[in-house]
Scaffold this motif. Structure first.
Motif, PDB file in Angstrom:
ATOM      1  N   LEU A 198       0.837  -1.199   0.000  1.00  0.00           N
ATOM      2  CA  LEU A 198       0.000   0.000   0.000  1.00  0.00           C
ATOM      3  C   LEU A 198       0.872   1.250   0.000  1.00  0.00           C
ATOM      4  CD1 LEU A 198      -2.920   1.096   0.182  1.00  0.00           C
ATOM      5  CD2 LEU A 198      -2.662   1.067   2.669  1.00  0.00           C
ATOM      6  N   LEU A 199       0.709   2.082  -1.024  1.00  0.00           N
ATOM      7  CA  LEU A 199       1.495   3.307  -1.155  1.00  0.00           C
ATOM      8  C   LEU A 199       0.701   4.559  -0.802  1.00  0.00           C
ATOM      9  CD1 LEU A 199       3.327   2.709  -4.556  1.00  0.00           C
ATOM     10  CD2 LEU A 199       4.271   2.419  -2.265  1.00  0.00           C
ATOM     11  N   LEU A 200      -0.602   4.517  -1.040  1.00  0.00           N
ATOM     12  CA  LEU A 200      -1.431   5.707  -0.847  1.00  0.00           C
ATOM     13  C   LEU A 200      -2.777   5.289  -0.290  1.00  0.00           C
ATOM     14  CD1 LEU A 200      -1.877   8.806  -1.413  1.00  0.00           C
ATOM     15  CD2 LEU A 200      -2.873   8.100  -3.598  1.00  0.00           C
ATOM     16  N   ASN A 201      -3.227   6.029   0.707  1.00  0.00           N
ATOM     17  CA  ASN A 201      -4.541   5.767   1.301  1.00  0.00           C
ATOM     18  C   ASN A 201      -5.160   7.106   1.668  1.00  0.00           C
ATOM     19  OD1 ASN A 201      -6.793   4.741   2.671  1.00  0.00           O
ATOM     20  ND2 ASN A 201      -5.647   4.537   4.593  1.00  0.00           N
ATOM     21  N   GLU A 202      -6.045   7.576   0.809  1.00  0.00           N
ATOM     22  CA  GLU A 202      -6.751   8.831   1.051  1.00  0.00           C
ATOM     23  C   GLU A 202      -8.242   8.512   1.183  1.00  0.00           C
ATOM     24  OE1 GLU A 202      -5.761  12.128   1.298  1.00  0.00           O
ATOM     25  OE2 GLU A 202      -3.694  11.380   1.435  1.00  0.00           O
ATOM     26  N   SER A 203      -8.818   8.827   2.333  1.00  0.00           N
ATOM     27  CA  SER A 203     -10.225   8.520   2.582  1.00  0.00           C
ATOM     28  C   SER A 203     -10.936   9.746   3.122  1.00  0.00           C
ATOM     29  CB  SER A 203     -10.364   7.370   3.590  1.00  0.00           C
ATOM     30  OG  SER A 203      -9.731   6.193   3.126  1.00  0.00           O
ATOM     31  N   GLN A 204     -12.221   9.794   2.901  1.00  0.00           N
ATOM     32  CA  GLN A 204     -13.045  10.851   3.477  1.00  0.00           C
ATOM     33  C   GLN A 204     -14.442  10.304   3.745  1.00  0.00           C
ATOM     34  OE1 GLN A 204     -12.948  13.801   0.270  1.00  0.00           O
ATOM     35  NE2 GLN A 204     -15.068  13.325  -0.204  1.00  0.00           N
ATOM     36  N   GLY A 205     -15.102  10.880   4.744  1.00  0.00           N
ATOM     37  CA  GLY A 205     -16.420  10.404   5.128  1.00  0.00           C
ATOM     38  C   GLY A 205     -16.352   9.569   6.393  1.00  0.00           C
ATOM     39  N   ALA A 206     -17.495   9.016   6.785  1.00  0.00           N
ATOM     40  CA  ALA A 206     -17.599   8.209   7.997  1.00  0.00           C
ATOM     41  C   ALA A 206     -17.551   6.726   7.644  1.00  0.00           C
ATOM     42  CB  ALA A 206     -18.893   8.529   8.737  1.00  0.00           C
ATOM     43  N   PHE A 207     -16.660   5.970   8.289  1.00  0.00           N
ATOM     44  CA  PHE A 207     -16.544   4.533   8.051  1.00  0.00           C
ATOM     45  C   PHE A 207     -15.824   3.906   9.245  1.00  0.00           C
ATOM     46  CE2 PHE A 207     -12.890   6.675   6.275  1.00  0.00           C
ATOM     47  CZ  PHE A 207     -11.807   5.907   6.674  1.00  0.00           C
ATOM     48  N   ASP A 208     -15.992   2.590   9.396  1.00  0.00           N
ATOM     49  CA  ASP A 208     -15.300   1.883  10.467  1.00  0.00           C
ATOM     50  C   ASP A 208     -14.183   1.037   9.878  1.00  0.00           C
ATOM     51  OD1 ASP A 208     -16.575  -0.302   9.310  1.00  0.00           O
ATOM     52  OD2 ASP A 208     -18.163  -0.368  10.818  1.00  0.00           O
ATOM     53  N   PHE A 209     -13.430   0.366  10.752  1.00  0.00           N
ATOM     54  CA  PHE A 209     -12.271  -0.388  10.300  1.00  0.00           C
ATOM     55  C   PHE A 209     -12.679  -1.584   9.444  1.00  0.00           C
ATOM     56  CE2 PHE A 209      -8.902  -3.604  10.905  1.00  0.00           C
ATOM     57  CZ  PHE A 209      -7.829  -2.878  10.402  1.00  0.00           C
TER      58      PHE A 209
END
Length: 249
Positions: free
Chosen positions: A178-189
């Motif tokens: 994994l090189l990039l992890n961009e997230s937005q919003g509501a979420f769980d693991f």
């Protein structure tokens, strides 16, 4: 699912260039790379043993804004770790990458750039390869949207992204890291784990065992892995450039 289409060196006056079109979102990106180039005598560009990476994102004919500056920084931070800036001829010089949206869906003011991020970094990668910029590895990326019922949508449109509870853009190296992890919003693991597994399958395919016992990556419901698309684009260009030699008697 129909995969993206890409071409190398569509521009004649850049050191390297590429175009990339994702049919699911309609995004069409044109990228150019100039490297190595002389940089202005700025304090942040005075790196005695390394190259300086500059990224510019152009939203079609509109002027850039905060969204473009943010995504430029995301792409720059990722590529700066992969470009071998200490190779001969690159120290104290620059690698300038320009990415322009020339068709398809555009990102409006205040909207998320995550839906366009995979197309942008795929274009940057192909343009860097076209310019023969030394890289430590290649990569592939995708974006996924998760709705309120937990359904995961690959390469969502702007409308689907606006209705999603979370968006996730992930990039993986050619070795699956994994090189990039961009997230937005509501979420769980748990949701992120499902997104990670789906994104890895999209980028690298699913593991299958061949008749001779070897493990290989195969196509799944998402079609050919994106890593294969990048590889085939480069192979097609090499075959085109050296056809005179390979076809010679």
């Amino acid at each position: 699912m129909v995969g993206p289409t890409a071409t190398l060196t569509p521009l004649s006056r850049a050191d390297g260039s590429a175009s990339y079109r994702c049919p699911s979102t309609g995004s069409n990106i044109l990228g150019s790379v100039n490297a190595p180039v002389e940089l202005p005598a700025r304090r942040d560009a005075l790196r005695p043993e390394d190259a300086t990476v500059e990224v510019f994102v152009k939203p079609g004919t509109a002027p850039g804004g905060v969204g473009e500056r943010y995504i430029e920084n995301v792409i720059k931070n990722m590529l700066a770790k992969l470009i071998l800036g200490r190779e001969k001829g690159y120290a104290r010089r620059g690698v300038v990458i320009t990415l322009a949206t020339i068709g398809g869906e555009s990102v409006g003011r205040g909207d998320s750039y995550l839906t366009l991020l995979p197309a942008l970094i795929h274009t940057a990668l192909l343009a860097l390869l076209s310019a023969a910029v030394p890289l430590s590895m290649t990569f592939s990326a995708t974006v996924l949207a998760v709705n309120a019922s937990g359904e995961i949508t690959r390469e969502p449109s702007e409308k689907e992204a606006a209705a999603a509870t979370s968006l996730h853009a992930l990039a993986f190296s050619s070795k699956g890291h994994l090189l990039l992890n961009e997230s937005q919003g509501a979420f769980d693991f748990d949701t992120w784990e499902k997104v990670h597994a789906r994104a890895l399958a999209i980028c690298h395919g699913t593991l299958t065992r061949t008749s001779d016992g070897d493990v290989a990556m195969a196509e799944d419901v998402d079609g050919q892995p994106l890593e294969g698309t990048v590889r085939e684009t480069v192979e097609d260009k090499l075959h085109q450039d050296y056809a005179w030699k390979t076809d010679a008697p």
